[in-house]
Design an enzyme around this catalytic site. Structure first.
Site, PDB file in Angstrom:
ATOM      1  N   ARG A  52      -4.550  -1.085  18.146  1.00  0.00           N
ATOM      2  CA  ARG A  52      -3.490  -1.168  17.144  1.00  0.00           C
ATOM      3  C   ARG A  52      -2.736   0.151  17.085  1.00  0.00           C
ATOM      4  NH1 ARG A  52      -6.429  -4.611  12.221  1.00  0.00           N
ATOM      5  NH2 ARG A  52      -7.285  -6.224  13.594  1.00  0.00           N
ATOM      6  N   ARG A  85      -9.492   4.650  10.510  1.00  0.00           N
ATOM      7  CA  ARG A  85      -8.257   4.067  11.029  1.00  0.00           C
ATOM      8  C   ARG A  85      -7.991   4.605  12.430  1.00  0.00           C
ATOM      9  NH1 ARG A  85      -4.613   1.307   8.111  1.00  0.00           N
ATOM     10  NH2 ARG A  85      -5.549   2.107   6.190  1.00  0.00           N
ATOM     11  N   GLU A 121     -12.539  -1.624   3.126  1.00  0.00           N
ATOM     12  CA  GLU A 121     -12.546  -2.899   3.845  1.00  0.00           C
ATOM     13  C   GLU A 121     -13.344  -2.795   5.138  1.00  0.00           C
ATOM     14  OE1 GLU A 121      -9.633  -5.606   6.608  1.00  0.00           O
ATOM     15  OE2 GLU A 121      -8.686  -4.222   5.185  1.00  0.00           O
ATOM     16  N   SER A 166     -12.283  -9.038   6.932  1.00  0.00           N
ATOM     17  CA  SER A 166     -11.249  -9.842   6.286  1.00  0.00           C
ATOM     18  C   SER A 166     -11.370 -11.257   6.837  1.00  0.00           C
ATOM     19  CB  SER A 166      -9.859  -9.266   6.599  1.00  0.00           C
ATOM     20  OG  SER A 166      -8.863  -9.880   5.824  1.00  0.00           O
ATOM     21  N   ARG A 197     -16.444   0.793  11.450  1.00  0.00           N
ATOM     22  CA  ARG A 197     -16.582   0.996  10.003  1.00  0.00           C
ATOM     23  C   ARG A 197     -18.011   0.730   9.539  1.00  0.00           C
ATOM     24  NH1 ARG A 197     -10.981  -0.449   6.777  1.00  0.00           N
ATOM     25  NH2 ARG A 197      -9.608   0.724   8.175  1.00  0.00           N
TER      26      ARG A 197
END
Length: 431
Positions: A269, A284, A356, A359, A397
């Protein structure tokens, strides 16, 4: 993609629901849509009139020829009608293409149960599990804890630039163990079929799951050497893309549903628009690993499947003993293709917040319509499937959460019992 018939039937209601996502509503050029629809109706009406006139003329021509009379005038008019019909068909095709392109950038409609809100502050907590541990020593974050274990941001930056990480030794081994553990739980306990997918996909595949055309700048994209624009390809930002598209342009038997797929893959990403956010550590990254879950289901079962999928993600956190909370995302914080989303947020001690880590979304028929993924229903008609996706979990994460929640005063890391078989029985990680 939304059902075009729905917009034609009640455009105002659709716009109202879209506006609940984000204000002001910028997803659809309403005036252009109305103009195209008005023109479409006019062209179709004219086309029907022309066909009726052509049918009448054809009868007249047949009657005249049967009587030996001259039908040249009627035949000339038929020729002119044919030219106008061809032009009308071409214009209708152009209108349909423009409408299709317009709808490709319009997000999904929120389910009626989704809480209303403009951004993440409108998200609603559903439940919590576990109690954050209290520490009687000064906490370290995962960057400081991971450095002696082989979490190497400097080498990652040297090789690829910022937001890339190099793992070696115990850190790399822990990362691998987490991914393997997640895959084993999802396949052996939750019934998913393990897959290995390409990491580079074609443009139309990303259009199918909704990353294109709207989010091109969030992707890493490449052109094969010497090829033109038609050869445009992209690195996947999640294996949801490849897993979901396995049913594109298919008509499935109802008995095949549900289809449950999982894969461990890197995700790429560009993080466009995230400058300055989470610049320290693994939170991130431009490249990270994730174990993805995808379900292809009967429309009547999709919300049952969503609850099930959330439970499948929760199971990983519970087995690892990591405190977390489940959040129902509001209208303004949901992803482009989702009708309803639940986020799982894990406790990160050094930050003192939940972050988070998964999801899980029900996209209903939104992706299926773009992919033309259907099944044969009980009436023998082709019907769009519903698609769901969820993280089970984001590996990096989870590594962050394990390091910080299981840290000891001497900087070592106690290995969660569920992971020990994947680390040769090791109970403590030390630098």
């Amino acid at each position: 993609m939304l059902d075009l018939t729905l917009l034609r039937k009640d455009l105002d209601a659709v716009i109202a629901r879209l506006q609940s996502r984000k204000n002001p509503q910028t997803f659809l050029d309403v005036e252009r849509f109305k103009a195209l629809e008005a023109e479409r109706k006019a062209v179709q009406t004219r086309t029907e009139e022309l066909q009726a006139r052509r049918n009448a003329l054809s009868k007249q021509i047949g009657m005249k020829k049967g009587k030996g009379e001259d039908a040249s005038a009627e035949m000339a008019e038929v020729g002119g009608i044919g030219d106008e019909q061809k032009a009308g068909a071409e214009r209708l095709d152009a209108i349909q293409q423009e409408l299709h392109a317009m709808l490709m950038s319009v997000p999904n409609l929120p389910h009626e149960s989704v809480p209303s809100g403009a951004d993440e502050t409108g998200n609603v907590e559903v439940r919590r599990w576990g109690t954050p541990k209290t520490f009687d020593f000064e906490l370290k974050d995962h960057v400081d804890l991971g450095a002696p274990l082989g979490l190497d941001f400097e080498t990652g930056a040297k090789l690829s630039g910022s937001r890339f990480t190099f793992l070696k030794g115990p850190a790399a081994r822990l990362h691998r163990a987490l991914a393997q553990f997640m895959l084993d739980v999802q396949t052996t306990e939750h019934g998913y079929t393990e897959c290995y997918t390409p990491y580079i996909v074609n443009r139309e595949v990303l259009e199918g799951t909704g990353q294109l055309p709207k989010f091109k700048e969030d992707m890493f994209w490449v052109l094969r050497g010497g090829d033109d624009e038609a050869a445009e390809q992209y690195l996947i930002s999640t294996s949801e893309i490849s897993l979901t598209n396995t049913v594109r342009e298919q008509v499935l038997d109802a008995a095949q549903l549900p289809i449950k797929l999982t894969a461990h893959s890197p995700c790429f990403r560009s993080e466009a628009g995230s400058a300055g956010r989470d610049t320290r550590g693994l939170i991130r990254q431009h490249q990270f690993d994730k174990v993805e879950m995808v379900q292809i289901v009967h429309p009547e079962k999709s919300y049952e499947a969503l609850d099930e999928m959330v439970g499948h993600a929760e199971a990983i956190l519970q087995k690892l003993g990591l405190p977390y909370r489940v959040m129902s995302l509001c209208t303004g914080d949901m992803g482009f293709g989702a009708s309803k989303t639940f986020d799982l947020e894990v406790w990160v001690p050094a930050q003192g917040v939940y972050r988070e880590i998964s999801s899980c979304s029900n996209c209903e028929a939104f992706q299926a319509r773009r992919m033309q993924a259907r099944f044969k229903n009980a009436q023998g008609k082709n019907e769009l499937v519903h698609t769901l996706n969820g993280s089970g979990l984001a590996v990096g994460r989870t590594l962050v959460a394990v390091l910080e929640n299981y840290q000891n005063a001497d900087g070592s890391i106690t290995v969660p019992e569920a992971l020990r078989p994947y680390l040769g029985g090791l109970a403590v990680l030390k630098g």
